[in-house]
Design a protein around this motif. Structure first.
Motif, PDB file in Angstrom:
ATOM      1  N   ALA A   1       0.846  -1.155  -0.024  1.00 15.53           N
ATOM      2  CA  ALA A   1       0.070  -0.001   0.163  1.00 15.53           C
ATOM      3  C   ALA A   1       0.883   1.252  -0.123  1.00 15.53           C
ATOM      4  O   ALA A   1       0.525   2.515  -0.704  1.00 15.53           O
ATOM      5  CB  ALA A   1      -1.036  -0.079   1.138  1.00 15.53           C
TER       6      ALA A   1
ATOM      7  N   TYR B   1       1.802   1.991  -3.560  1.00 15.15           N
ATOM      8  CA  TYR B   1       0.774   2.283  -4.301  1.00 15.15           C
ATOM      9  C   TYR B   1       0.373   3.951  -3.950  1.00 15.15           C
ATOM     10  O   TYR B   1       0.300   4.716  -4.798  1.00 15.15           O
ATOM     11  CB  TYR B   1      -0.454   1.591  -3.755  1.00 15.15           C
ATOM     12  CG  TYR B   1      -1.560   1.886  -4.808  1.00 15.15           C
ATOM     13  CD1 TYR B   1      -1.678   2.915  -5.906  1.00 15.15           C
ATOM     14  CD2 TYR B   1      -2.683   1.200  -4.582  1.00 15.15           C
ATOM     15  CE1 TYR B   1      -2.964   2.942  -6.734  1.00 15.15           C
ATOM     16  CE2 TYR B   1      -3.948   1.321  -5.434  1.00 15.15           C
ATOM     17  CZ  TYR B   1      -3.872   2.226  -6.402  1.00 15.15           C
ATOM     18  OH  TYR B   1      -5.078   2.442  -7.275  1.00 15.15           O
TER      19      TYR B   1
ATOM     20  N   ASN C   1      -4.941   4.394   0.407  1.00 12.80           N
ATOM     21  CA  ASN C   1      -3.865   3.755   0.893  1.00 12.80           C
ATOM     22  C   ASN C   1      -3.294   4.110   2.158  1.00 12.80           C
ATOM     23  O   ASN C   1      -2.967   3.206   2.841  1.00 12.80           O
ATOM     24  CB  ASN C   1      -2.914   3.859  -0.117  1.00 12.80           C
ATOM     25  CG  ASN C   1      -2.829   2.991  -1.282  1.00 12.80           C
ATOM     26  OD1 ASN C   1      -2.782   1.898  -1.465  1.00 12.80           O
ATOM     27  ND2 ASN C   1      -3.427   3.648  -2.593  1.00 12.80           N
TER      28      ASN C   1
ATOM     29  N   TYR D   1     -10.181  -0.446   1.787  1.00 10.69           N
ATOM     30  CA  TYR D   1      -8.810  -0.355   1.724  1.00 10.69           C
ATOM     31  C   TYR D   1      -8.088  -1.168   3.139  1.00 10.69           C
ATOM     32  O   TYR D   1      -7.300  -1.989   3.258  1.00 10.69           O
ATOM     33  CB  TYR D   1      -7.857   0.721   1.168  1.00 10.69           C
ATOM     34  CG  TYR D   1      -7.925   0.663  -0.413  1.00 10.69           C
ATOM     35  CD1 TYR D   1      -8.996   0.535  -1.060  1.00 10.69           C
ATOM     36  CD2 TYR D   1      -6.710   0.905  -0.833  1.00 10.69           C
ATOM     37  CE1 TYR D   1      -8.792   0.544  -2.374  1.00 10.69           C
ATOM     38  CE2 TYR D   1      -6.651   1.196  -2.181  1.00 10.69           C
ATOM     39  CZ  TYR D   1      -7.693   1.000  -2.897  1.00 10.69           C
ATOM     40  OH  TYR D   1      -7.503   0.792  -4.534  1.00 10.69           O
TER      41      TYR D   1
END
Length: 475
Positions: free
Chosen positions: A177, A180, A296, A350
């Motif tokens: 994450a 990302y 994220n 998420y």
């Protein structure tokens, strides 16, 4: 799945031990777990975390630039997603190659070679003159990406004290994450000003990690113990590999199916999401960046908290609860047209998806046979990736087929796939075993002795008659 002889539970290693508190109390205090690590343990974990972060960073650069690559190469976004599928398809090959090297020669040097390979492929991707060259480079990148997670996770989990495994498993997995997140920030800063190619050029700097691995990270003590135990019993690396395949093939298949569900869950919810925001909802690059950053941040918090919680309440329970909550947040993730509500939905989903994933590094390494830990976690993970590799392409194709108001209906397909995968993951996890807090070094020595006994029992008794002819008994 077959049982594994679980050795007695150890307290923290000598270097990590401090104070009269019990191990259970320390497991409830994450700050003390962090501070209990010695210098080598900290450097090893940092190197493993950065390796996975930058690997994911390089992977998500493609995800974020799909519309721009499609425009330059004069193709549909669904055609460009083929490069994602190819990358995912080649990851098991990398996991097998680098994992076997890690089981044979140790974790450090194969990991260094792996990082140099994926960094160089990322740099070359930015110079691709056409889509054919681009997809070949992404295939080679997939080989390198496939090797990194298994080696980094094994090295980190093997050097850390058992009590801290849950917390650091959650943090380690959120390198994905974090990568990302970094790619999203770079996308916002670069894509409109310099172009998509510059993102790949910038993505080649992870090669600098090799310096840290070379000078500051020790070899895994578990690999050394396993290597010494094998040498003392006269078993070769090849014989160890054959024994693992013979005695643990059911567990291997189970873990591949489990990781297929995990990978469908993450790739199915995340890979096409920026394209959904841009194409279906018409959001600007700035809005897409804000949403992915918020999502994220949720992933990083969720993965860390759930990984830590799994040390208290067990790996299986945390995975199941996280998966069920993921299904609950799917409508809020896709349906709102208000940016604030969509941000909350992305954060929550998420949080839950990566909350389940935060348990994976510890859970897979604990399920792994000690002789095969360089290969087993990474290979099962990447074979699961192979099964799920077409998720973004499936969503793109079906979304383009089932249109809504003249635009591809990516949101509907993402929702359906996510709900199916959540159900499958919950069912599979219910049938799993877990070996939380197992001591890897004791397991390595004990399992080597067990395998040696099994091997001796399975050997036929050989005798000779008076003529010198061989008589085989107990076949």
């Amino acid at each position: 799945m077959e049982e594994v002889n679980q050795p007695p539970q150890n307290t923290l290693t000598n270097a990590a031990a401090s104070g009269p508190e019990s191990k259970e109390n320390k497991a409830h205090n994450p700050w003390k777990l962090i501070m209990s690590l010695n210098r080598q343990q900290k450097m090893t974990f940092i190197a493993a975390f950065l390796g996975w972060t930058l690997d994911a960073f390089d992977y998500f650069i493609v995800i974020l630039t799909i519309p721009y690559i499609a425009k330059e190469f004069k193709m549909e976004p669904s055609d460009i997603t083929a490069s994602i599928t190819v990358t995912l398809c080649f990851r098991p090959l990398g996991a097998a190659i680098f994992g076997l090297l890690a089981d044979r020669y140790g974790r450090r040097y194969p990991l260094m070679i792996d990082i140099i390979l994926y960094s160089s492929m990322e740099l070359a991707s930015g110079f691709a003159p056409n889509f054919s060259v681009f997809i070949i480079l992404r295939a080679i990148f997939g080989v390198a990406m496939g090797g990194e997670w298994g080696l980094g996770a094994a090295l980190a989990m093997e050097i850390l004290p058992p009590e801290s495994r849950g917390l650091f498993s959650g943090i380690l997995q959120q390198g994905y994450a974090t990568g990302y997140l970094l790619a999203s920030i770079l996308h916002y800063a670069v894509i409109e000003n310099i172009g998509w190619r510059a993102m790949f050029w910038i993505g080649s700097f992870p090669a600098l990690l090799v310096i840290i691995l070379r000078f500051f990270v020790p070899e895994s003590p578990v690999w050394k113990a396993q290597h010494n135990a094998s040498e003392s019993t006269g078993k070769t690396w090849l014989l160890n590999t054959k024994l693992v395949l013979k005695h643990h093939w059911r567990r291997f298949i189970y873990c591949v199916l489990l990781m297929a569900c995990f990978n469908f869950l993450s790739h199915g919810t995340q890979d096409l999401y920026p394209t959904f925001l841009k194409v279906q909802l018409g959001y600007t690059p700035a809005q897409v960046t804000i949403l992915t950053v918020v999502a994220n941040i949720g992933a990083i918090i969720g993965g860390t908290l759930c990984g830590y919680t799994s040390q208290l309440y067990g790996r299986k329970l945390v995975i199941i609860i996280s998966a069920i909550l993921t299904a609950c947040f799917v409508p809020l993730y896709l349906l709102p047209r208000n940016l604030g509500l969509l941000m909350f939905g992305a954060f929550a989903l998420y949080f839950c998806v990566q909350g389940a994933w935060g348990v994976v590094p510890a859970h897979l390494n604990e399920l792994s046979p000690s002789e095969f830990r360089g290969t087993f976690p990474g290979l099962t993970y990447q074979l699961g990736n192979l099964i799920s590799s077409s998720s973004a392409q499936i969503e793109a194709k079906l979304g383009e087929r089932f249109k809504k108001d003249g635009s591809p209906n990516y949101g509907l397909i993402i929702a359906i796939l996510t709900l199916i995968v959540v159900f499958s993951l919950v069912v599979l996890t219910l049938f799993s075993k877990e070996y939380k807090d197992i001591d890897f070094i004791e397991q390595a020595v004990e399992q080597s002795e067990i395998n040696n006994e099994k091997n001796e029992k399975e050997k036929p008794d050989v005798e000779k008659n008076e003529k010198g002819e061989v008589i085989i008994e107990n076949v």
